[in-house]
Design a protein around this motif. Structure first.
Motif, mmCIF file in Angstrom:
data_model
loop_
_atom_site.group_PDB
_atom_site.id
_atom_site.type_symbol
_atom_site.label_atom_id
_atom_site.label_comp_id
_atom_site.label_asym_id
_atom_site.label_seq_id
_atom_site.Cartn_x
_atom_site.Cartn_y
_atom_site.Cartn_z
ATOM 1 N N ASN A 1 -14.756 68.652 21.770
ATOM 2 C CA ASN A 1 -14.045 69.945 21.785
ATOM 3 C C ASN A 1 -14.399 70.959 20.629
ATOM 4 O O ASN A 1 -14.638 72.096 20.346
ATOM 5 N N PHE A 2 -14.534 70.278 19.273
ATOM 6 C CA PHE A 2 -15.101 70.830 17.847
ATOM 7 C C PHE A 2 -16.551 71.799 18.380
ATOM 8 O O PHE A 2 -16.601 72.576 17.964
ATOM 9 N N ALA A 3 -17.378 70.861 19.003
ATOM 10 C CA ALA A 3 -18.685 71.266 19.008
ATOM 11 C C ALA A 3 -18.753 72.457 19.988
ATOM 12 O O ALA A 3 -19.561 73.048 19.891
ATOM 13 N N ASN A 4 -17.765 72.763 20.743
ATOM 14 C CA ASN A 4 -17.888 73.750 21.754
ATOM 15 C C ASN A 4 -17.065 75.136 21.000
ATOM 16 O O ASN A 4 -17.047 76.099 21.714
ATOM 17 N N THR A 5 -16.604 74.999 20.011
ATOM 18 C CA THR A 5 -16.092 76.155 19.378
ATOM 19 C C THR A 5 -16.989 77.230 19.083
ATOM 20 O O THR A 5 -18.024 77.026 18.512
ATOM 21 N N LYS A 6 -16.880 78.582 19.781
ATOM 22 C CA LYS A 6 -17.753 79.535 19.409
ATOM 23 C C LYS A 6 -17.875 80.084 18.169
ATOM 24 O O LYS A 6 -18.720 80.882 17.722
ATOM 25 N N SER A 7 -16.448 80.008 17.372
ATOM 26 C CA SER A 7 -16.756 80.758 16.258
ATOM 27 C C SER A 7 -17.393 80.129 14.934
ATOM 28 O O SER A 7 -17.456 80.633 13.845
ATOM 29 N N TRP A 8 -17.786 78.924 15.150
ATOM 30 C CA TRP A 8 -18.556 77.926 14.397
ATOM 31 C C TRP A 8 -19.766 78.374 13.887
ATOM 32 O O TRP A 8 -20.696 79.032 14.916
ATOM 33 N N TYR B 1 -24.655 75.629 11.521
ATOM 34 C CA TYR B 1 -24.460 74.609 10.665
ATOM 35 C C TYR B 1 -23.463 73.672 10.902
ATOM 36 O O TYR B 1 -23.520 72.461 10.989
ATOM 37 N N ASP B 2 -22.210 74.211 10.866
ATOM 38 C CA ASP B 2 -20.947 73.658 11.449
ATOM 39 C C ASP B 2 -21.247 73.008 12.782
ATOM 40 O O ASP B 2 -20.607 71.909 12.830
ATOM 41 N N ARG B 3 -21.826 73.801 13.812
ATOM 42 C CA ARG B 3 -21.924 73.300 14.922
ATOM 43 C C ARG B 3 -22.586 71.935 15.049
ATOM 44 O O ARG B 3 -22.487 70.946 15.780
ATOM 45 N N GLN B 4 -23.788 71.910 14.082
ATOM 46 C CA GLN B 4 -24.731 70.854 14.170
ATOM 47 C C GLN B 4 -24.042 69.481 13.723
ATOM 48 O O GLN B 4 -24.120 68.474 13.999
ATOM 49 N N ASN B 5 -23.231 69.923 12.430
ATOM 50 C CA ASN B 5 -22.317 68.827 12.031
ATOM 51 C C ASN B 5 -21.365 68.278 13.034
ATOM 52 O O ASN B 5 -21.287 67.003 13.160
ATOM 53 N N ALA B 6 -20.949 69.103 13.855
ATOM 54 C CA ALA B 6 -20.157 68.604 14.872
ATOM 55 C C ALA B 6 -20.744 67.878 15.788
ATOM 56 O O ALA B 6 -20.119 66.523 16.331
#
Length: 482
Positions: free
Chosen positions: A302-309, A312-317
């Motif tokens: 779910n965190f990985a699908n957050t559009k506001s990230w 870099y944050d999405r890759q960490n997720a």
């Protein structure tokens, strides 16, 4: 106390026996020598007698050839006369010189016989000379009065030759008898001397020996009775000792069996406790930690699908989600190693097949599996034991042996279950006396302990550079289920 034989008695005994032996040998030498000489006497007497006959035959044949020229077998008679004459001359020479060429022997004539041969020799020479002359005239076919003169000379000396040759024959016979009489006297003398010596031995040696022997026998009988009594006492003590030893051995064996039984029960209980603890940990990891990690994985997705990230944050997720997935797989692997659910649900064959497949996915070695089982189920204790043995053996082959080929097989034949694990790894040197490897690994000890608790047999064949083969045979007395 042992009897000591006096040295004087020993010396006398040896001297007496030596003297008897010497007399026996001496008698044999004298007898054999005399017999050797007497072996020639019959030949001498025989041929001396034949000389008389040959002299008569020579005179008769010579007369016949000269007085009857019309004979049809004149040539035969002539050849016969030559042969008889040559034989007569040769044997006369042998008898006179003692060189018995016919029998390849030597004989020494006595002075009497030698003088007789010297006395008869002129007559012999006249007969021989005139006979040769007659033969010469006959061959020339000359019937002059010279032949008559030669014949007269032959017959004039032939009678004298016969008389003197008779005396020689009788002298040969007389001397032969004298030799036999002399030999008989020598033999009787030696026999009398031998008997005298034997009598002296009996009086002065054997009588004392018999007395000593009697005393020795008495002492031996007494010693035998004492030995028999001591032997009976020793037999009684030995029987008591054997009985005590048997009782002690029986007690020791019972204690040893009891200790083994207690050790087996203790080890079985310990392994059962370990398996229960593994089952509990496996269940807790699967139901507890596994469920929490699954929830965590969903949250990371779910965190990985957050559009506001940011990227870099999405890759960490995404990395976190991947790490959580790997953790879930590791937890499942650990849970399965602790207690595979397929073992409880489907049996030993499926569990071993899953073990081979999972190991093949996680290492570079090539693993194969073979079995003649279908859906048979065995006692839970047997299934867990066989699985742990296979698990330990495959782990050792992958981790310690660096094997590239590993084969696992489980077969059922009659009332036995056979489990075999074979690899082509480094191998190790096996201590045959203690049946323990010289390598520092404790895995084989665990395998041996589990096989022992299942009342099975373990065979390990290994050599450095030639791989390792582990074979376990477990008796199966439980009924199979389908």
């Amino acid at each position: 106390m042992p009897l000591r034989v006096p040295k004087r008695f020993t010396r006398l005994y040896i001297t007496a026996l030596s003297l008897v032996a010497f007399l026996t040998i001496l008698g044999q030498i004298l007898i054999q020598t005399t017999l050797e000489d007497e072996l020639h006497d019959p030949w001498l007497v025989n041929y001396a007698g034949r000389q008389r006959f040959h002299s008569q035959l020579i005179a008769k044949t010579a007369l016949l050839l000269t007085q009857r020229p019309d004979l049809t077998n004149k040539e035969i008679q002539l050849q016969e006369l030559k042969r008889v004459l040559a034989d007569w001359e040769d044997h006369q020479n042998q008898l006179r010189t003692g060189d018995l060429r016919d029998i390849k022997a030597k004989s020494v004539n006595s002075d009497t016989i030698q003088s007789m041969f010297e006395d008869i020799d002129p007559h012999f020479q006249v007969i021989a000379k005139n006979t040769h002359s007659v033969l010469k005239w006959i061959e020339k076919a000359d019937t002059s009065q010279k032949i008559d003169k030669d014949l007269k000379n032959i017959f004039a000396h032939e009678l004298t030759f016969l008389q003197k040759m008779n005396r020689i024959v009788f002298q040969y016979d007389k001397e032969a008898k004298e030799k036999v009489t002399k030999l008989r006297g020598i033999e009787l003398g030696l026999m009398a001397l031998t008997l005298f010596i034997l009598l002296m031995e009996g009086l002065f040696i054997f009588r004392h020996a018999v007395q000593k022997l009697r005393e020795t026998l008495i002492q031996l009988i007494e010693a035998r009775e004492k030995t028999y009594k001591a032997n009976q006492e020793l037999q009684t003590a030995y029987q008591q000792l054997r009985l005590a030893q048997s009782q002690l051995l029986e007690t020791t064996q019972l204690r040893h069996h009891q200790e083994l039984k207690e050790h087996k029960i203790h080890a079985s209980a310990l392994l059962q406790g370990q398996e229960e603890e593994r089952r509990r940990l496996s269940k807790e990891m699967h139901d507890g930690v596994g469920q929490m990690l699954t929830g965590l994985k969903l949250m990371t997705e779910n965190f990985a699908n957050t559009k506001s990230w940011t990227d870099y944050d999405r890759q960490n997720a995404l990395n976190l989600r991947q790490l959580v997935g790997q953790t879930i797989q590791e937890v499942r692997s650990i849970s399965n190693n602790l207690m595979p659910t397929v073992l409880n649900d489907f049996g030993i064959k499926s569990a071993l097949k899953q073990l081979v497949d999972s190991t093949a996915r996680n290492c570079a070695a090539h693993l194969t599996f073979a079995s003649n089982l279908n859906d048979e189920r065995f006692d839970q204790r047997i299934e867990i034991g066989l699985y742990r043995i296979a698990q330990e053996a495959i782990h050792n082959a992958v981790k310690h042996a660096d094997a590239s080929e590993i084969s696992l097989g489980i077969l059922q034949k009659n009332a036995e279950i056979s489990l075999t694990i074979k690899d082509n790894g480094k191998g190790f040197r096996l201590n045959k006396k203690k049946f323990t490897p010289t390598s520092p690994s404790h895995g084989l000890h665990n395998i041996q302990e589990r096989a022992h608790l299942l009342d099975g047999t373990l065979k390990i064949n290994s050599a450095i550079g030639r791989g390792t083969e582990i074979a376990v045979q477990i008796p199966n007395d439980t009924k199979l289920t389908r």
